[in-house]
Design an enzyme around this catalytic site. Sequence first.
Site, PDB file in Angstrom:
ATOM      1  CB  THR A 276      -0.737  -0.045   1.239  1.00 44.77           C
ATOM      2  OG1 THR A 276      -1.765  -1.359   1.310  1.00 44.77           O
ATOM      3  CG2 THR A 276      -1.877   1.200   1.277  1.00 44.77           C
ATOM      4  CD  GLN A 328      -3.736  -7.599  -1.208  1.00 42.65           C
ATOM      5  OE1 GLN A 328      -3.254  -6.418  -0.862  1.00 42.65           O
ATOM      6  NE2 GLN A 328      -3.175  -8.682  -0.865  1.00 42.65           N
ATOM      7  CB  CYS A 359      -5.422  -5.523   5.665  1.00 44.90           C
ATOM      8  SG  CYS A 359      -5.391  -3.718   5.753  1.00 44.90           S
TER       9      CYS A 359
END
Length: 613
Positions: A276, A328, A359
């Site tokens: 990210t 993703q 996550c």
Amino acid sequence: MAAAAVASGVAPVRARFLTSKEQFHAYLRARGEPSGGCEEEEEEEEKVKEEEEVGSCQSEPPAKRVKSEDLGQDGESREDAGAAEKEPAERKRARGQNKSRPCMKPKHYEQSRLCPSVTQAHLGDGYQNIVNTDLAKQWEGKSLVRNNLSKELQHQLRKRKFSFRKADEYLRGLGKPHGDGGKGGKATERSTEEQEVSNCTTAQEGLGDGPECPALPEQGEDPKPDALQSRSPTAGEEASSVKTVGPLTDEDVIKLRSCEKKKLEIQGKLYLAPLTTCGNLPFRRICKRFGADVTCGEMAVCTNLLQGQSSEWALLKRHHTEDIFGVQLEGAFPDTMTKCAELLNQTIEVDFVDINVGCPIDLVYKKGGGCALMTRSNKFEQIVRGMNSVLDVPLTVKIRTGVQEKINVAHKIIPKIREWGASMVTLHGRSREQRYTRGADWDYIAECAKIASPMPLFGNGDILSYEDADRAMKMGVSGIMIARGALIKPWLFTEIKEQRHWDISSSERFDILKDFTNYGLEHWGSDTQGVEKTRKFLLEWLSFLCRYIPVGLLEHLPQKINERPPYYVGRDYLETLMASQNVDDWIRISELLLGAVPTNFTFLPKHKANSYR
């Protein structure tokens, strides 16, 4: 400096390079600041004038700016606001998710923005486009970046005119007997659905391709639980009317069985993790150049993709050099995840789709996504089965060892994921609670690799050298995923493939930053906004790059990923500058590549609230 015992958790840098914090910064200041003179004074005056012209657009960071509503009728701020300005040192330290980072988009850019017709073309005399014919022929008919969001598709998504035929059929089969808003519901309510799911688990190979098992309906939930609760009974009747027996239709013939899907042949390859913020397209190009075999786009939120948000679709873009590329997805509900999978299956070119079940951040976890799916096995199963039924490419899943620090559950979930139809699992050797505070548990990853067989399992965690990679491969995993290691030293892929430690020079590292800058300007644009966007992502990356310690400075090899670097002076000024953990020095590096920052520019890295100050 006399040699001293290396403190626990500190990288073993040779004694002659070690220094103190004060000496380190004094050295950088002495080498980085030019000598004084009249020219400097004139430049300072010009800067002051520019600052006055820009005015309130970028005068101060939001944290220190006096809010307009706090001003009295006479324009003076209230006493408490004034006190807050006078004592900035006593402000609350930024921690955790770092939600209130200073805004980095100066508004004055909008005041002098050029027309796109000018910024997107090279103009000659008479305002005619200048075309390099040789370069145009070289790339004629080739698409450098794929998976763009077209205006037509965006319009369809915003007007809800896109057809989700396969997903709707799957969800009708589920029937949506109740709307629990993604919170699990009562056990008695779930019992019927769990029985329904178990009836189809044994028919995995024929999932969705024949009358024996209707494309397993998920308990798909809409993000609006109220709408689900007011669902009319006719929908249930409609679901029950779906034919499960009868003559063979064209649709049954056309549908791909799971065994007929394209296989994901990446065993033994080096997989760059979906990162990210930092795992953007320019960074992935850098890693591909150094030997990354498999790349994956940044985590994209399925609901944002379904709404046609341009910023979210930008995460799906694929450079032509990315030969094995996946995306993703993150989501908590079977209906949105299944629809998003069908949307991507029809509109973009990918080799696989990955589900983010690892996550750890609260924003995702509290909504039932990410790691939370590991505790919501019913929803997790419905998501995997639903996405697998609408995709023509392999489906993979990334998980952690568990949610709680000392309670591993991955070994229980992995066999189920294999039964549900996933092609591969990636296991990060830490729990959600651990984050990055302890080393990855590779013994547990090895145990899970045996349980996952014959499904491939990739291991992830703490790989920063070819020794780490070799040790990981001996654990019986099918391959390794590299995350922070690639951010700290993207040439790690070369080191692993060539089985060596690369004592890369500061000039070579600076050339890598130059390439990233060029890729960034190509990707985000070379106008003012594109420059500042490139700078932003460069600074985010520099907050990881500064952790690298040159091979020639280490007492012994290799550097460990969780060993923090001490203060040291490198073999030249640039090497020392790159070792700085101070934001101002990162900004100085960005100025060497992209020019001076705007007045009163501020930056706070996303992963570290206090920015090493």
